[in-house]
Scaffold this motif. Structure first.
Motif, PDB file in Angstrom:
ATOM      1  N   GLU A 102       4.900  -5.703  -7.958  1.00 11.55           N
ATOM      2  CA  GLU A 102       4.037  -6.609  -7.478  1.00 11.55           C
ATOM      3  C   GLU A 102       4.498  -7.776  -6.529  1.00 11.55           C
ATOM      4  O   GLU A 102       3.977  -8.362  -5.896  1.00 11.55           O
ATOM      5  CB  GLU A 102       3.305  -7.134  -8.853  1.00 11.55           C
ATOM      6  CG  GLU A 102       1.924  -6.068  -9.371  1.00 11.55           C
ATOM      7  CD  GLU A 102       1.147  -5.491  -8.230  1.00 11.55           C
ATOM      8  OE1 GLU A 102       0.454  -6.539  -7.589  1.00 11.55           O
ATOM      9  OE2 GLU A 102       1.027  -4.549  -8.254  1.00 11.55           O
ATOM     10  N   ARG A 156      -4.001  -2.352  -0.695  1.00 13.43           N
ATOM     11  CA  ARG A 156      -4.257  -3.356  -1.555  1.00 13.43           C
ATOM     12  C   ARG A 156      -5.453  -4.177  -1.286  1.00 13.43           C
ATOM     13  O   ARG A 156      -6.463  -4.630  -1.746  1.00 13.43           O
ATOM     14  CB  ARG A 156      -3.232  -4.401  -2.028  1.00 13.43           C
ATOM     15  CG  ARG A 156      -3.513  -5.286  -2.838  1.00 13.43           C
ATOM     16  CD  ARG A 156      -3.847  -4.927  -4.321  1.00 13.43           C
ATOM     17  NE  ARG A 156      -2.916  -3.930  -4.946  1.00 13.43           N
ATOM     18  CZ  ARG A 156      -1.888  -4.179  -5.712  1.00 13.43           C
ATOM     19  NH1 ARG A 156      -1.717  -5.404  -5.773  1.00 13.43           N
ATOM     20  NH2 ARG A 156      -1.158  -3.423  -6.133  1.00 13.43           N
ATOM     21  N   GLU A 176      -8.643  -1.995  -0.376  1.00 11.58           N
ATOM     22  CA  GLU A 176      -9.464  -1.639  -1.565  1.00 11.58           C
ATOM     23  C   GLU A 176     -10.344  -2.800  -2.145  1.00 11.58           C
ATOM     24  O   GLU A 176     -11.355  -3.073  -2.697  1.00 11.58           O
ATOM     25  CB  GLU A 176      -8.673  -1.077  -2.789  1.00 11.58           C
ATOM     26  CG  GLU A 176      -8.124   0.316  -2.298  1.00 11.58           C
ATOM     27  CD  GLU A 176      -9.301   1.110  -1.990  1.00 11.58           C
ATOM     28  OE1 GLU A 176     -10.074   0.895  -2.826  1.00 11.58           O
ATOM     29  OE2 GLU A 176      -9.102   2.119  -1.097  1.00 11.58           O
TER      30      GLU A 176
END
Length: 370
Positions: free
Chosen positions: A193, A244, A247
């Motif tokens: 992340e 990312r 979505e």
């Protein structure tokens, strides 16, 4: 062949600039060769190099020439700019996506000139003039980001109506600045992340071609070899960051649809979600706008299809709310509204003003319903 037939046309330089602008816009600067541009003009590469020393100089000249033409517009500036942007749809994308290939001094000079255009648009406006001026420029820039085929006269009418809506839309009152600074928040402990967050920021700031995996690892505080444990290549980092964002937007859309009472309510909720997302994730929005072109062909087409499907949901909601609105005209309005949000979310000194998302959302709604 006669001497007259061999004579170099007087407007060859203009033909070169037009061909280069179109190529850079449609294919991406990184994929275009000087030989391809020369072939488009019907000359050899050596003849092209007599005009321009290289591709970087050619890109700078394209941007400079189009800015110079815009600066020379007279009369009703926004009306003249509307006509110009429909005739030269390349400029917005070339500035947003490709200017990162230019030296910083050249980019800074171009940014200064763009601020001059914003000030010119802002001059006749009243409340929130700076915000509205950049919103107007983003609306007029929106045709650069899509290929909707519509009669130029009708296209111009829609853009002019959107400009009037932005100029007149009531905006929420300014939110008082909190007495205590906003906390920086916490970050996930996952290294993957951390890499994704840093990569999105670096890609948005510098452009994908200028960022290496080692740059991403260093900025995230992760040793070079460890980066490869999470991502085998830089393209996989870009794809993950883009997915990312994509979505998150689809989840927001589903939530808006699930909670809405009708199409108008769904559209309002969708605008609010998109605006909040853009304000909080400016880097992700930046790469969604500018870096998709760097994906390999098949993945790029898949991603573009998902983006088109997302936009089609906006278009359908708008047409349900505005019965009889032709699909192409709805698409122009949707692109203009989304372009407005995308642009305002990436102007830092505007984005950090308290209440910015609510005012941006109000302007986007005004464009949709203009």
């Amino acid at each position: 062949m006669t001497v007259e037939a061999r004579r170099r046309p007087r407007d060859r330089r203009a033909h070169i600039l037009a061909a280069a602008a179109h190529r850079f816009w449609s294919d991406g600067y990184h994929r275009v060769s000087m030989a391809a541009i020369a072939a488009d003009v019907g000359i050899g590469a050596s003849a092209l190099y007599r005009h321009f020393r290289g591709k970087e100089e050619l890109l700078l000249t394209v941007l400079d020439a189009q800015l110079t033409a815009i600066e020379a517009l007279d009369g009703d500036f926004t009306a003249a700019l509307t006509a110009f942007t429909l005739e030269h749809r390349e400029f917005g994308v070339l500035w947003e996506r490709e200017a990162g290939h230019l030296p910083e001094a050249d980019r800074r000079a171009l940014r200064h000139r763009l601020r001059g255009l914003a000030e010119r648009v802002a001059a006749p406006l009243e409340a929130q003039a700076e915000l509205r001026s950049w919103a107007i420029l983003s609306v007029l820039d929106s045709p650069s980001h899509h290929h909707t085929d519509l009669d130029h006269g009708r296209f111009a009418d829609i853009l002019r109506a959107a400009v009037r809506a932005v100029a007149a839309a009531p905006l929420p009152d300014a939110v008082p600045v909190p007495s205590a600074p906003r906390p920086a928040g916490l970050h996930p402990v996952s290294r993957r992340e951390a890499l994704l967050a840093v990569a999105a920021r670096l890609f948005a700031e510098r452009g994908y071609p200028s960022v290496g995996l080692d740059d991403i690892g260093a900025a995230a505080g992760i040793a070079g070899p460890s980066v490869y444990h999470h991502f085998p290549s830089k393209i996989e980092v870009l794809a993950a960051a883009l997915n990312r964002g994509n979505e998150a937007l689809w989840l927001g859309l589903h939530r808006a649809l699930a909670r809405a009472t009708d199409a108008a309510d769904a559209l309002d909720r969708l605008v609010a979600h998109y605006t909040d997302f853009a304000a909080e994730n400016a880097a992700i929005v930046g790469i969604l706008v500018t870096e998709v072109i760097h994906l390999p062909e098949e993945r790029r087409q898949d991603f573009r299809r998902a983006q088109r499907d997302y936009l089609a949901e906006w278009v359908e909601l708008l047409r349900r709310d505005d019965a009889g609105l032709p699909e192409a005209e709805a698409r122009v309005r949707v692109h203009a509204a989304i372009s407005l949000v995308n642009s305002l979310s990436r102007i830092h000194h505007l984005r950090v003003v308290p209440g910015h998302p609510a005012r941006t959302a109000a302007l986007a709604r005004a464009v949709l319903h203009s």
